[in-house]
Write a protein that holds these residues in place. Structure first.
Motif, PDB file in Angstrom:
ATOM      1  N   LEU A 381       0.832  -1.210   0.000  1.00  0.00           N
ATOM      2  CA  LEU A 381       0.000   0.000   0.000  1.00  0.00           C
ATOM      3  C   LEU A 381       0.868   1.263   0.000  1.00  0.00           C
ATOM      4  O   LEU A 381       0.596   2.217  -0.747  1.00  0.00           O
ATOM      5  N   VAL A 382       1.899   1.272   0.808  1.00  0.00           N
ATOM      6  CA  VAL A 382       2.778   2.442   0.901  1.00  0.00           C
ATOM      7  C   VAL A 382       3.516   2.671  -0.414  1.00  0.00           C
ATOM      8  O   VAL A 382       3.699   3.822  -0.851  1.00  0.00           O
ATOM      9  N   ASP A 383       3.951   1.601  -1.083  1.00  0.00           N
ATOM     10  CA  ASP A 383       4.640   1.755  -2.370  1.00  0.00           C
ATOM     11  C   ASP A 383       3.713   2.379  -3.410  1.00  0.00           C
ATOM     12  O   ASP A 383       4.135   3.230  -4.208  1.00  0.00           O
ATOM     13  N   LYS A 384       2.452   1.979  -3.413  1.00  0.00           N
ATOM     14  CA  LYS A 384       1.486   2.594  -4.334  1.00  0.00           C
ATOM     15  C   LYS A 384       1.262   4.068  -3.982  1.00  0.00           C
ATOM     16  O   LYS A 384       1.152   4.920  -4.875  1.00  0.00           O
ATOM     17  N   TYR A 385       1.218   4.348  -2.689  1.00  0.00           N
ATOM     18  CA  TYR A 385       1.022   5.732  -2.253  1.00  0.00           C
ATOM     19  C   TYR A 385       2.208   6.602  -2.675  1.00  0.00           C
ATOM     20  O   TYR A 385       2.026   7.761  -3.095  1.00  0.00           O
ATOM     21  N   VAL A 418       9.486   1.023  -4.691  1.00  0.00           N
ATOM     22  CA  VAL A 418      10.135   2.228  -4.173  1.00  0.00           C
ATOM     23  C   VAL A 418      10.990   2.866  -5.256  1.00  0.00           C
ATOM     24  O   VAL A 418      11.021   4.099  -5.410  1.00  0.00           O
ATOM     25  N   TYR A 419      11.707   2.045  -6.030  1.00  0.00           N
ATOM     26  CA  TYR A 419      12.530   2.603  -7.104  1.00  0.00           C
ATOM     27  C   TYR A 419      11.667   3.295  -8.156  1.00  0.00           C
ATOM     28  O   TYR A 419      12.029   4.372  -8.659  1.00  0.00           O
ATOM     29  N   ARG A 420      10.529   2.701  -8.519  1.00  0.00           N
ATOM     30  CA  ARG A 420       9.648   3.330  -9.500  1.00  0.00           C
ATOM     31  C   ARG A 420       9.175   4.689  -8.990  1.00  0.00           C
ATOM     32  O   ARG A 420       9.099   5.664  -9.750  1.00  0.00           O
TER      33      ARG A 420
END
Length: 586
Positions: A381-385, A418-420
């Motif tokens: 969820l955090v990566d999408k955010y 995270v890289y994206r």
């Protein structure tokens, strides 16, 4: 015979009325006393009397003049009864001044308030907004609120013996509030008698109409029920307050009952006036969740947060609500997290600090360890955010890093997301310095980057060269460790030396950095990572080597078994028999 105007009355420094002193003093005890005092002095023609803090201002005094010049008669309705009553009390228009005076007429009209239709009670309460303080002082506001609560209680519990209801026969629908009538014995009903009934109400038919009232009146109603602030334990009242605040955000001056009485000109009530109502609603939500966590879903709590945040709730209420949401963060979606930060004066579009606080609540929990599957879910969820907020050009890098580093590395199986997000952030912030870009990439765990992400990273011109080299070295180490783990299953694997990155390896990678003439270094990624065709060829060679090793190993095992069986059968001859050298596996 026409009456001459010999007196000027200036109301609230807004308007001057020319009146006949004898006519006005025949009904108003207060004005009669002032006029007599002027007559004892040197009063000239058209002398001026200043009247301040008059209820309703010039409009209220104009109604009083109509009453006086019409010989003590004026049509009294639910729309003007409150104003007429307050004006009559202010001017002292009592029976001792005139046998049929305005105060007595308004009190007679208000005696039947419990028999009024629901709409008339709301309209009368609404009309008190311009002189609310004086209506409260005279006790009129309390009487109207009692009638309102009694109507709600009667509609939801028609068999309540404390209110002595009588249902009048009517051709209208039985579910309509206008069909309810009261006996005279219920005139002394107090809010305490309706509190239990209203608190247990399961219907919300009155929510829509009460959004017409000002926050001061709503606060007075809540206080009358004894459920203001920390005392709020009614889920029905809590849902009404949330509905009221949500409506105030959208249409604060909506006229839902088609009133003929126009709202006062000028801006609507300040949002500060809603502070007590917002806190009361939040306390109700917290109390409901203590009783049952299913009272509000995670999305419902986010909706509550969006509503009350507009009115600036207290710090205690905000922390309590954020704690509830943080514990349920694994049930949230990206849309839930995208809370606007503009209303709080933040530079970014979204309230990133809020999300960081929610993640901390989730990670810390209530002292117990967070389940692994829930932690992984929040990690995704955090990566999408991060990818959603990265394009915001006003987003500071410190806040981006705060969200990215708020979770432990164990919450992510891969750091590709995270890289994206970092890549998007770099594209939307082209002015970042070399040091800032290096600092931004430090939140990456290179060991958890996939080969595809690592390839993209080395080809990305915005990534500093040192970061790309470090990522490649971690990938090389990870690959070597995997190979050594696979070879450890084979006894002959010890003869295959494992190469570890050393200074010469670092030198080899460093030599691949080429100066591009623009002050930056770029990496020849194609020379560090083989192309797709070369990878496929290397994979075929590796498979062939592995197959050959397996065949050779099987042959050695067969020879060893044969020699062991001979030694068991002929132990004496085995000592003199030369041992044949075993084939070496390279």
């Amino acid at each position: 015979m026409a009456q001459h105007c010999d007196l000027q009355i200036h109301i609230n420094s807004q308007r001057t009325f020319f009146v006949n002193a004898k006519t006005i003093s025949a009904y108003s005890g207060r004005l009669k006393k002032i006029i007599k005092q002027d007559e004892r002095g040197t009063r000239t023609k058209n002398s001026v009397i200043e009247v301040n803090n008059f209820p309703g201002g010039p409009d209220g005094f104009e109604l009083v003049l109509r009453f006086c010049y019409n010989k003590g008669h004026i049509p009294i309705t639910a729309l003007n009864v409150s104003l007429l009553h307050c004006c009559a009390v202010f001017l002292g228009m009592m029976d001792k001044v005139s046998t049929r005076n305005l105060c007595q007429q308004t009190e007679t009209f208000l005696e039947g308030i419990l028999e009024w239709p629901w709409k008339d009670i709301v309209v009368t309460l609404k009309s008190c907004e311009t002189f609310l303080t004086y209506a409260d002082t005279t006790g009129l506001l309390t009487k109207l609120i009692c009638a309102l609560l009694a109507k709600i209680a009667a509609h939801d519990d028609q068999n309540n013996s404390d209110i002595n209801l009588q249902i009048a026969s009517s051709s209208s629908s039985s579910s309509s509030p206008e069909t309810i009538r009261f006996s005279s014995s219920s005139a002394r009903t107090t809010p305490e008698l309706m509190k239990q009934v209203v608190a247990k109400s399961s219907k919300s038919w009155w929510f829509y109409d009460l959004t017409l009232l000002s926050p001061s009146i709503i606060e007075k109603i809540v206080k009358g029920l004894g459920t203001f602030g920390l005392e709020n334990n009614s889920i029905v009242l809590t849902r009404f307050l949330l509905h009221y605040l949500n409506t105030a955000c959208q249409t604060p001056q909506s006229n839902r009952l088609d009133l003929q009485y126009p709202p006062s000109p000028g801006p609507g009530p300040s949002k500060v006036e809603y502070g007590g109502i917002a806190d009361t609603a939040v306390y109700g939500v917290i109390e409901a969740c203590k009783s049952s966590m299913s009272a509000f879903s995670c999305r419902g709590l986010f909706r509550v947060l969006r509503i009350v945040s507009t009115f600036g709730p207290s710090k205690e209420c905000r922390l309590g609500l954020e704690t509830l949401i943080g514990r349920m963060l694994d049930q949230a979606t990206v849309d839930d997290l995208l809370v606007s930060g503009l209303f709080r004066g933040q530079q970014g579009v979204y309230d990133v600090n809020l999300v960081v606080r929610l993640i901390r609540v989730f990670v810390n929990g209530d002292g117990s360890s967070t389940p692994h599957d829930k932690m992984k879910k929040v990690g995704r969820l955090v990566d999408k955010y991060l990818r959603e907020i990265a394009p915001d050009q006003n987003l500071k890098m410190s806040r981006f890093l705060g969200v990215a580093g708020s979770l432990p590395d164990s919450a992510r199986d891969s750091f590709d997301g995270v890289y994206r997000a970092i890549d998007i952030f770099l594209k939307s912030h082209p002015s970042l310095s070399f040091e800032e870009r290096s600092r931004l990439c430090r939140c990456l765990n290179y060991e958890k980057l996939s080969l595809e992400a690592c390839k993209d990273l080395t080809k990305n011109p915005k990534i500093p060269p040192r970061i790309a080299v470090q990522a490649l070295m971690c990938q090389h180490q990870e690959q070597q460790q995997q190979n050594s783990t696979e070879d450890s299953c084979c006894p002959m694997a010890k003869e295959s030396p494992v190469q570890t990155p050393n200074s010469s390896t670092m030198s080899k990678y460093t030599q691949l950095m080429v100066y591009n003439g623009g002050g930056n270094y770029v990496i020849d990624a194609e020379s560090m990572i083989p192309a797709k065709e070369e990878e496929e060829e290397d994979m075929k060679v590796n498979l062939q080597e592995m197959q050959w090793r397996v065949v050779e190993l099987e042959k050695v095992c067969k020879q060893m078994k044969g020699q062991m069986s001979k030694m068991v059968r002929h132990p004496s001859s085995s000592a003199s028999t030369p041992t044949r050298a075993l084939p070496r596996l390279c």
